[in-house]
Design an enzyme around this catalytic site. Structure first.
Site, short mmCIF file in Angstrom:
data_model
loop_
_atom_site.label_atom_id
_atom_site.label_comp_id
_atom_site.label_asym_id
_atom_site.label_seq_id
_atom_site.Cartn_x
_atom_site.Cartn_y
_atom_site.Cartn_z
CD GLU A 1 -2.81 -1.17 2.44
OE1 GLU A 1 -4.02 -1.33 2.27
OE2 GLU A 1 -2.30 -1.05 3.56
C1 ACM Z 1 -1.99 -5.37 4.03
O1 ACM Z 1 -3.06 -5.86 4.41
N1 ACM Z 1 -1.88 -4.07 3.79
C2 ACM Z 1 -0.81 -6.20 3.81
#
Ligand code: ACM
Length: 503
Positions: free
Chosen positions: A307
């Site tokens: 992310e």
């Molecule tokens: C995640 O759930 N951002 C690895």
């Protein structure tokens, strides 16, 4: 001996046959065996039943524990309960797992405590069976982590991934960058209290895990999820980059937006990035990785990678290549969330952690596959089945829903080799992550983790072809864990899909 599905064992063994009746356990029952598993068995029986068995040096004891590498594959064991108990581990881990199985056969009835007679042959399907605890969004101290190790190693999990840093806090002391814990550890998500592990705390966790055959994998999440680094060392981190999801979710939850240099109390993602083109960033990564490697006997350092929505793709790929190379230089195998598979030259042998869905979306499948193309392998953490922080049902008071609503059956019914188009041998195993945005207490953690971690334990351990490897059998065997969890004070969620038993 008759073959039966009724032995209350989770995860289901390779083969198990139930005998007639029970072998009584009393204060005169003796244990023979020089492995640490002998003392662990004695302590666990005492916690459960109040009966303290004695450890003796005579070979005619009622319970015999020994090692013989020829009985099973690594981590495997054989177990016989008849008028005596004999557990033979292929190695120390196998003996430990044989003891965990024996503890599931220990039951109380009108006549007192006894062991269900059985003959078990067992070894794991996958070498790697993991759980993850996010101690960054909410911090959990050494005693909580030890309890987590106890309750998960009892299900034959052998890896504990600690998510040690995120936007909300930095949770392990690093001597060469002392402001990380001094300035960025005091709080948790929502403004709850924080905390951090001293190096001695961390070493204590690692040693406690090792004694239960659990390898600790420390994760420092980079290059995103790094707001807390910037609170301590502003020169390392870019100004926050807002995204639409962050803005709308923050408004819906009434949470503040991130402000550079100030502690972040919300749980929006994708706004932070370390500075990719500053050499100082790599000095930082090198120092942190070196200090973690020095106190981590296990082979892995997890470098994050999820992310990083505010990091331009080319910069992200450059960072992934440099950061994984730094882990290799430190003598460890890098682990990264699957997004880092976008980097053409990610360090060879890097292990990818796939957290996409069981039907991959967007570029997730390609990214996952690239780790294998680079000589690495994969850990499967498909978010819509393994994520322990998803709600069990729409109205469950804890957890989130962005990946799925995950009841126990959904957690159980999936196949880790069927998600990505890679050889089965590239799948090291499974890991079930517990993200801690909504878990303010360790009891909250346990209610999300148990019973669903038991489903992932069986997915990771039991052969796909075992006759018991089906939902109807699993739910009945799972129900029989209730008295064990109650005895150990595990605050499990009594999901109504499961026929929980009293004893
Ligand atoms: C995640 O759930 N951002 C690895």
């Amino acid at each position: 001996m008759v073959f039966t599905h009724s032995l209350p064992l989770v995860p289901a063994p390779v083969s198990a046959a139930a005998g007639e009746g029970r072998m009584p356990i009393t204060a005169t029952t003796r244990v023979h065996g020089s492995s640490p598993a002998s003392a662990q068995l004695i302590d666990a029986v005492a916690r459960r039943s109040g009966i303290r068995l004695s450890l003796v040096t005579t070979a005619d004891a009622e319970i015999e524990l020994r090692i013989d590498p020829t009985v099973a594959a690594a981590e495997g064991y054989t177990l016989t309960v008849d008028d005596r108990v004999v557990i033979v581990g292929a190695d120390e881990a196998g003996l430990f797992y044989g003891v965990q199985t024996l503890l599931q056969l220990l039951r109380e009835d009108e006549s007192g405590w006894g062991l269900l007679r059985a003959e078990v042959r067992d070894a794991p399907r996958f070498p790697r069976r993991g759980v993850m605890l996010d101690v960054a969004r909410h911090f959990f101290g050494v005693d909580d982590v030890k309890k987590f190790i106890d309750s998960t190693s009892a299900l034959k999990f052998n890896h504990l991934h600690l998510h040690l840093s995120d936007d909300q806090g930095w949770r392990v002391h690093i001597d060469s960058w002392p402001l990380l814990t001094e300035r960025s550890s005091a709080t948790s998500a929502g403004g709850d209290p924080g905390g951090f592990y001293s190096k001695d705390d961390y070493r204590e966790i690692v040693a406690y895990a090792a004694a239960r055959h659990v390898i600790v994998i420390p994760e420092i999440d980079l290059p995103g999820h790094t707001h807390a680094i910037g609170v301590a060392y502003p020169e390392l981190v870019e100004a926050p980059v807002m995204n639409d999801g962050l803005i709308s979710e923050s408004a819906r939850l009434g949470q503040p937006l991130p402000v550079a240099g100030e502690t972040y109390l919300g749980w929006g993602v994708g706004h932070s990035s370390v500075r990719i083109h500053e050499e100082r960033t790599y000095d930082f990564v090198r120092d942190v990785v070196r200090e973690l490697a020095e106190m981590t006997p296990g082979p892995y350092i997890h470098i994050g990678g999820d992310e990083s929505l505010g990091t331009p793709q080319a910069d992200f790929d450059l960072f992934a290549e440099r950061a994984t190379a730094i882990v290799v230089e430190a003598g460890k195998t890098p682990v990264a969330w699957h997004e880092m598979g976008s980097a053409a030259n990610i360090a060879e042998g890097t292990v990818g952690q796939y957290w996409g869905k069981t039907v991959p979306e967007g570029t997730h499948a390609e990214e996952g596959k690239h780790f294998v193309e680079r000589g690495g392998a994969l850990i499967m953490s498909a978010a819509n089945v393994t994520y322990l922080d998803m709600k069990y049902s729409e109205d469950f008071p804890l957890g989130l829903t962005w990946a799925a609503i995950i009841d126990v059956r959904t957690a159980y019914e999936w196949e880790p080799t069927a998600v990505l188009d890679v050889p089965d041998s590239a799948i090291l195993g499974v890991e079930a992550p517990l993200w801690s945005e909504t878990t303010r207490t360790f009891g909250d953690v346990e209610r999300l983790v148990f019973p669903r971690a038991a489903a992932q334990a069986e997915v990771g351990w039991s052969p796909k072809s075992a006759p018991e490897r089906n939902w109807e059998s699993f739910r009945s065997r799972l129900g029989a864990l209730a008295p064990l969890w109650k005895a150990e004070g595990v605050d499990f969620h009594p999901a109504d899909e499961i026929p929980w038993s009293e004893r």
